[in-house]
Write a protein that holds these residues in place. Structure first.
Motif, mmCIF file in Angstrom:
data_model
loop_
_atom_site.group_PDB
_atom_site.id
_atom_site.type_symbol
_atom_site.label_atom_id
_atom_site.label_comp_id
_atom_site.label_asym_id
_atom_site.label_seq_id
_atom_site.Cartn_x
_atom_site.Cartn_y
_atom_site.Cartn_z
ATOM 1 N N LYS A 106 57.952 -13.363 -18.646
ATOM 2 C CA LYS A 106 58.100 -12.697 -17.353
ATOM 3 C C LYS A 106 58.685 -13.664 -16.339
ATOM 4 O O LYS A 106 58.513 -14.883 -16.447
ATOM 5 C CB LYS A 106 56.759 -12.159 -16.848
ATOM 6 C CG LYS A 106 56.212 -10.996 -17.671
ATOM 7 C CD LYS A 106 55.055 -10.314 -16.973
ATOM 8 C CE LYS A 106 54.613 -9.074 -17.741
ATOM 9 N NZ LYS A 106 53.553 -8.322 -17.042
ATOM 10 N N VAL A 107 59.373 -13.095 -15.351
ATOM 11 C CA VAL A 107 59.903 -13.877 -14.243
ATOM 12 C C VAL A 107 59.793 -13.016 -12.992
ATOM 13 O O VAL A 107 59.880 -11.779 -13.069
ATOM 14 C CB VAL A 107 61.367 -14.287 -14.514
ATOM 15 C CG1 VAL A 107 62.284 -13.069 -14.567
ATOM 16 C CG2 VAL A 107 61.870 -15.275 -13.468
ATOM 17 N N GLU A 108 59.583 -13.636 -11.832
ATOM 18 C CA GLU A 108 59.493 -12.881 -10.587
ATOM 19 C C GLU A 108 60.860 -12.797 -9.935
ATOM 20 O O GLU A 108 61.557 -13.808 -9.781
ATOM 21 C CB GLU A 108 58.501 -13.524 -9.624
ATOM 22 C CG GLU A 108 58.296 -12.688 -8.363
ATOM 23 C CD GLU A 108 57.125 -13.129 -7.525
ATOM 24 O OE1 GLU A 108 57.317 -13.274 -6.306
ATOM 25 O OE2 GLU A 108 56.030 -13.319 -8.087
ATOM 26 N N ALA A 162 59.534 -8.253 -16.992
ATOM 27 C CA ALA A 162 59.304 -8.656 -18.376
ATOM 28 C C ALA A 162 60.620 -8.650 -19.143
ATOM 29 O O ALA A 162 61.515 -7.829 -18.869
ATOM 30 C CB ALA A 162 58.304 -7.715 -19.038
ATOM 31 N N SER A 195 57.276 -4.523 -16.931
ATOM 32 C CA SER A 195 57.672 -4.871 -15.563
ATOM 33 C C SER A 195 56.902 -4.052 -14.540
ATOM 34 O O SER A 195 56.392 -2.973 -14.832
ATOM 35 C CB SER A 195 59.178 -4.654 -15.369
ATOM 36 O OG SER A 195 59.929 -5.545 -16.164
ATOM 37 N N ASP A 196 56.860 -4.570 -13.316
ATOM 38 C CA ASP A 196 56.205 -3.850 -12.228
ATOM 39 C C ASP A 196 56.941 -2.564 -11.895
ATOM 40 O O ASP A 196 58.163 -2.445 -12.114
ATOM 41 C CB ASP A 196 56.178 -4.715 -10.962
ATOM 42 C CG ASP A 196 55.180 -5.853 -11.040
ATOM 43 O OD1 ASP A 196 54.318 -5.849 -11.942
ATOM 44 O OD2 ASP A 196 55.268 -6.750 -10.173
ATOM 45 N N TRP A 210 65.955 -6.983 -20.814
ATOM 46 C CA TRP A 210 64.944 -6.855 -19.754
ATOM 47 C C TRP A 210 64.272 -5.504 -19.784
ATOM 48 O O TRP A 210 64.826 -4.531 -20.321
ATOM 49 C CB TRP A 210 65.572 -7.130 -18.391
ATOM 50 C CG TRP A 210 66.186 -5.953 -17.652
ATOM 51 C CD1 TRP A 210 66.781 -4.844 -18.172
ATOM 52 C CD2 TRP A 210 66.234 -5.816 -16.225
ATOM 53 N NE1 TRP A 210 67.217 -4.008 -17.151
ATOM 54 C CE2 TRP A 210 66.891 -4.578 -15.959
ATOM 55 C CE3 TRP A 210 65.804 -6.595 -15.158
ATOM 56 C CZ2 TRP A 210 67.125 -4.133 -14.653
ATOM 57 C CZ3 TRP A 210 66.035 -6.139 -13.875
ATOM 58 C CH2 TRP A 210 66.686 -4.936 -13.633
ATOM 59 N N CYS A 215 68.327 -6.356 -8.303
ATOM 60 C CA CYS A 215 67.244 -6.921 -9.097
ATOM 61 C C CYS A 215 67.783 -7.515 -10.394
ATOM 62 O O CYS A 215 67.395 -8.628 -10.789
ATOM 63 C CB CYS A 215 66.194 -5.850 -9.384
ATOM 64 S SG CYS A 215 64.712 -6.464 -10.225
ATOM 65 N N LEU A 232 58.953 -8.691 -7.587
ATOM 66 C CA LEU A 232 58.583 -7.884 -8.747
ATOM 67 C C LEU A 232 58.488 -8.777 -9.980
ATOM 68 O O LEU A 232 59.342 -9.651 -10.191
ATOM 69 C CB LEU A 232 59.623 -6.792 -9.005
ATOM 70 C CG LEU A 232 59.800 -5.726 -7.928
ATOM 71 C CD1 LEU A 232 60.981 -4.817 -8.279
ATOM 72 C CD2 LEU A 232 58.528 -4.911 -7.756
ATOM 73 N N SER A 233 57.477 -8.541 -10.798
ATOM 74 C CA SER A 233 57.355 -9.237 -12.070
ATOM 75 C C SER A 233 58.178 -8.484 -13.113
ATOM 76 O O SER A 233 57.945 -7.301 -13.363
ATOM 77 C CB SER A 233 55.888 -9.304 -12.499
ATOM 78 O OG SER A 233 55.760 -9.936 -13.751
#
Length: 268
Positions: A2-4, A11, A59-60, A51, A74, A8-9
């Protein structure tokens, strides 16, 4: 992993080494169920990143009003966060409209584009009336429980000949859909991206399937006519989610395109 990105997080899966290839899924399913075979196969010579869009997979969920420009920003932030720019962007269905929107807003991040059963947005590829009807059907489907949602969406995702053992893992991910995220992606899919087509100055692969009832071959033909540098390939047999139903054929066409970097229209 995961990355912000922008609060938003996000995945994702990452595999391999070499030129970066970013895979964007459609508005149902998520990265693993859509692109597993391509991630495994292409990672022998590419850095492959798949992604989960905001609202899907791990993901969020996106905030209210998150449109296609927000998804594109994004995705661009995601590419920058991973340090894989410029990247070859590959999008299936909703993901196809997304990579077009990303090129519009962040052209310097894009080496090439590949649209697999993709749209120039529903309005841009289907016309406003059909796009509105599809949006309304999608929003109604989003109110159904998981099994009902699968029953509503599955018939248009694969050809009648698709084996159950091939499609069931994908449908299992569809069953776990997130209503708010799905609605955001449906509304973003509605938006018209067709005006960017004449300005696309990178090679484009248009990969369509002859049994696709959601993004028929005519959608690819229209984009082929509008794009300055595109190659149109029609796969015999599969339906809309060809990456799952015909994974080897999709992988082979993507690999051929990536090797040639979409070197223009074929003769004739």
């Amino acid at each position: 992993m995961k990355v912000e990105v922008g609060g938003l997080s996000i995945a994702y899966e990452r595999a391999g080494h070499g030129p970066p290839v970013l895979l964007a899924h459609g508005f149902v399913g998520e990265s693993a169920s859509t692109w597993r075979r391509q991630v495994d196969a292409l990672s022998d010579e590419f850095t492959v990143v798949a992604w989960d869009a905001p609202g899907a997979g791990g993901s969020d969920d996106p905030p209210d009003g998150f449109g296609m420009d927000d998804y594109a920003d994004c995705l661009a932030g995601f590419v920058r966060a991973l340090g894989v720019e410029p990247a070859h962007l590959v999008g299936l269905s909703f993901g196809g409209a997304l990579v077009l929107a990303t090129f519009r807003r962040h052209p310097g991040l894009v080496s090439s584009l590949a649209l697999v059963s993709g749209y120039a947005g529903w309005v841009g590829s289907l016309g406003r009336e059909d796009a509105q009807r599809r949006l309304e059907l999608s929003l109604r489907a989003s109110e159904l429980p998981g099994d009902g949602f699968v029953a509503a969406m599955a018939p248009s995702m694969f050809s009648p000949a698709a084996p159950a053992e091939v499609v069931e893992p994908f449908l299992a991910s569809v069953r776990e859909f997130r209503p708010a995220g799905f609605r955001a992606m449906a509304r973003a899919s509605f938006e018209d991206q067709s005006d960017v087509l004449p300005a696309v100055d990178v090679p484009v692969l248009l990969l369509y399937a002859d049994h696709d009832v959601r993004a028929p071959v005519s959608v690819g033909q229209a984009m082929h006519a509008a794009l300055p540098d595109s190659r149109l390939v029609v796969l015999p047999g599969p339906g809309h989610v060809s990456s799952v139903e015909a994974p080897d054929a999709v992988t082979a066409e993507l690999r051929r395109f990536l090797h040639g970097r979409g070197s223009g229209r074929p003769p004739g």
